[in-house]
Design a protein around this motif. Structure first.
Motif, PDB file in Angstrom:
ATOM      1  N   ASP B 196       0.806  -1.209   0.000  1.00 42.27           N
ATOM      2  CA  ASP B 196       0.000   0.000   0.000  1.00 42.27           C
ATOM      3  C   ASP B 196       0.842   1.262   0.000  1.00 42.27           C
ATOM      4  O   ASP B 196       0.443   2.284  -0.553  1.00 42.27           O
ATOM      5  CB  ASP B 196      -0.911  -0.007   1.231  1.00 42.27           C
ATOM      6  N   ASP B 197       2.024   1.194   0.634  1.00 45.27           N
ATOM      7  CA  ASP B 197       2.898   2.362   0.652  1.00 45.27           C
ATOM      8  C   ASP B 197       3.252   2.807  -0.757  1.00 45.27           C
ATOM      9  O   ASP B 197       3.144   3.982  -1.104  1.00 45.27           O
ATOM     10  CB  ASP B 197       4.200   2.029   1.409  1.00 45.27           C
ATOM     11  N   ASN B 198       3.664   1.801  -1.565  1.00 38.69           N
ATOM     12  CA  ASN B 198       4.062   2.116  -2.935  1.00 38.69           C
ATOM     13  C   ASN B 198       2.899   2.720  -3.706  1.00 38.69           C
ATOM     14  O   ASN B 198       3.070   3.681  -4.455  1.00 38.69           O
ATOM     15  CB  ASN B 198       4.544   0.850  -3.645  1.00 38.69           C
ATOM     16  N   VAL B 199       1.720   2.149  -3.520  1.00 34.20           N
ATOM     17  CA  VAL B 199       0.551   2.666  -4.228  1.00 34.20           C
ATOM     18  C   VAL B 199       0.286   4.113  -3.846  1.00 34.20           C
ATOM     19  O   VAL B 199       0.031   4.967  -4.710  1.00 34.20           O
ATOM     20  CB  VAL B 199      -0.669   1.785  -3.913  1.00 34.20           C
ATOM     21  N   ALA B 200       0.426   4.403  -2.544  1.00 34.25           N
ATOM     22  CA  ALA B 200       0.196   5.775  -2.089  1.00 34.25           C
ATOM     23  C   ALA B 200       1.218   6.723  -2.703  1.00 34.25           C
ATOM     24  O   ALA B 200       0.863   7.818  -3.172  1.00 34.25           O
ATOM     25  CB  ALA B 200       0.274   5.825  -0.563  1.00 34.25           C
ATOM     26  N   ILE B 201       2.484   6.274  -2.724  1.00 33.90           N
ATOM     27  CA  ILE B 201       3.530   7.130  -3.283  1.00 33.90           C
ATOM     28  C   ILE B 201       3.268   7.399  -4.758  1.00 33.90           C
ATOM     29  O   ILE B 201       3.348   8.545  -5.239  1.00 33.90           O
ATOM     30  CB  ILE B 201       4.912   6.473  -3.077  1.00 33.90           C
ATOM     31  N   VAL B 202       2.900   6.332  -5.495  1.00 34.42           N
ATOM     32  CA  VAL B 202       2.647   6.490  -6.921  1.00 34.42           C
ATOM     33  C   VAL B 202       1.473   7.423  -7.157  1.00 34.42           C
ATOM     34  O   VAL B 202       1.505   8.298  -8.029  1.00 34.42           O
ATOM     35  CB  VAL B 202       2.405   5.104  -7.566  1.00 34.42           C
ATOM     36  N   ASP B 203       0.434   7.275  -6.349  1.00 34.18           N
ATOM     37  CA  ASP B 203      -0.733   8.146  -6.509  1.00 34.18           C
ATOM     38  C   ASP B 203      -0.370   9.597  -6.249  1.00 34.18           C
ATOM     39  O   ASP B 203      -0.788  10.497  -6.998  1.00 34.18           O
ATOM     40  CB  ASP B 203      -1.837   7.713  -5.544  1.00 34.18           C
ATOM     41  N   GLU B 204       0.445   9.814  -5.204  1.00 31.63           N
ATOM     42  CA  GLU B 204       0.852  11.189  -4.890  1.00 31.63           C
ATOM     43  C   GLU B 204       1.641  11.791  -6.049  1.00 31.63           C
ATOM     44  O   GLU B 204       1.382  12.926  -6.473  1.00 31.63           O
ATOM     45  CB  GLU B 204       1.713  11.164  -3.621  1.00 31.63           C
ATOM     46  N   ALA B 205       2.582  11.002  -6.581  1.00 30.53           N
ATOM     47  CA  ALA B 205       3.403  11.500  -7.691  1.00 30.53           C
ATOM     48  C   ALA B 205       2.538  11.818  -8.892  1.00 30.53           C
ATOM     49  O   ALA B 205       2.733  12.834  -9.565  1.00 30.53           O
ATOM     50  CB  ALA B 205       4.454  10.454  -8.069  1.00 30.53           C
TER      51      ALA B 205
END
Lengths: 191, 216
Positions: B196-205
């Protein structure tokens, strides 16, 4: 985050000058093919009524478009009429080659213009088909016994199949990581 | 039997010209439709028609084997793959939104040049066609041959493939194998460590990137 976006044409004179220079270079380059043959200059000025007819056709299409005609019909009629004007008095081989050149240019336009990655792949297939028509026309009219052109078409077909498979796999992979197939959003290689 | 019927039919006066113009008219209209249709999956189906007419042109050039190979490889195989890829990607994104740059405040001549600049790819393709055509009509030294294509063209092709052109033939098989394996590897690769961390980071970017693109 803004809701209303107004995009303005960049008006810097450098951009405009670059546009003029590109346009002029393309016009000069389009005549260079004939110009470098012997008696090329006379041929351009006396023998090229077909170019001027196509130009008039395009202008007429532009006028009809600005009056309010449907864009697709006008584009199709202009391309078809230009093709028939340019090929009607030519030998058969030249007709096939002109058709291949037309398909190639249309594929080039689609490849540069379209924003969907899958449509870019479709345009590349169009361009490969144009090359195949070229090869087969030459093997029919120049080399009808050994048929080397048809051999090369077999290899081009093989490579095209491989290219389509790999290209679509790449599109799928990018879609999986980016959730889009828009060419403008593929910024993986931007530094 | 068809191989015996085709050459006398084509040698009748005017038949090749009429068939050529009918096929090319169909083909050009369908190709314009492929490029202009805003629904990508429909243009993928229209592409089948383009390939069918091009295989008709191969028949006109008396390349019967390649016409059938064209139908089998392009019109069935590649188009099917394109359509499947379109179905796997998001159908919501199929309709392309064209960004329209338009500025009313420019003077008329500048408007014309702005439209030229906007349609630069159109001009490049038109001028590439003009360049190709003028190079073609400037060149008339081709050693044209009067002979017809030999009726056993498939035999000639097969013999050439296993004698003179055997090494490219083998290499094309290796190329196909490697490309298909690579395609399977690329299409199969599931990202297993996607937490989920990666998904959040990608969404933010992505959100930041969208904001940047809107402000531009």
């Amino acid at each position: 985050m803004q809701n209303v976006v107004t995009v303005k044409e960049p008006q810097s004179s450098v951009n405009l000058a670059l546009g003029y220079a590109l346009f002029a270079a393309a016009v000069v380059g389009s005549y260079a093919g004939v110009l470098f043959t012997p008696t090329g200059i006379e041929r351009i000025f006396t023998n090229h009524y077909d170019f001027w007819a196509c130009l008039g056709l395009a202008l007429a299409g532009w006028i009809v478009r600005s009056v309010g005609g449907h864009k697709g019909v006008i584009v199709t009629m202009t391309v078809l009429a230009s093709f028939i004007i340019l090929t009607l008095h030519q030998p058969m081989l030249l007709r096939y080659l002109t058709f291949a050149a037309l398909l190639f240019s249309m594929g080039l336009y689609g490849m540069v213009q379209s924003r969907n990655a899958v449509r870019v792949l479709l345009s590349i297939e169009l361009m490969l088909n144009a090359v195949n028509i070229n090869l087969i026309a030459f093997s029919r009219y120049v080399d009808p016994v050994a048929l080397k052109g048809q051999l090369f078409v077999i290899f081009v077909l093989t490579v095209a199949a491989a290219e389509a498979a790999v290209g679509l796999a790449v599109v799928l992979a990018i879609y999986r990581s980016r959730q889009t197939v828009d060419m403008d959003k593929f910024t993986l290689l931007k530094w | 039997m068809g191989q015996d019927l085709l050459p006398p039919l084509l040698s009748a006066p005017g038949v090749e010209t009429w068939a050529f113009y009918i096929l090319t008219t169909l083909s050009i209209c369908l190709a314009i439709a492929v490029l202009a249709d805003r629904v990508v999956i429909r243009s993928g189906f229209i592409l089948i028609g383009v390939f069918g007419t091009i295989s008709g042109i191969f028949l006109l050039l008396s390349a019967q084997f390649l016409a059938l190979a064209q139908i089998m490889i392009y019109a069935v195989g590649i188009t099917l793959m394109v359509v499947i890829a379109l179905m796997l990607t998001n159908p919501r994104l199929e309709r392309e939104q064209a960004v329209v740059y338009y500025d009313e405040s420019l003077p008329p001549l500048a408007k014309i040049f702005a439209s030229c600049k906007r349609n630069l790819s159109l001009w490049v393709s038109v001028l590439s066609f003009v360049t190709l055509y003028s190079a073609l009509i400037g060149e008339n030294h081709w050693p044209l041959s009067d002979q017809a294509v030999s009726p056993d063209a498939v035999k000639v092709l097969g013999e050439a493939l296993v004698t003179n052109y055997s090494i490219p033939f083998e290499f094309s098989s290796v190329l196909l194998l490697a490309a298909l394996m690579g395609a399977v590897m690329l299409a199969k690769g599931e990202s297993k460590n996607r937490d989920d961390d990666n998904v959040a980071i990608v969404d933010e970017a992505k959100k930041q990137e969208n904001n940047l693109a809107l402000q531009r």
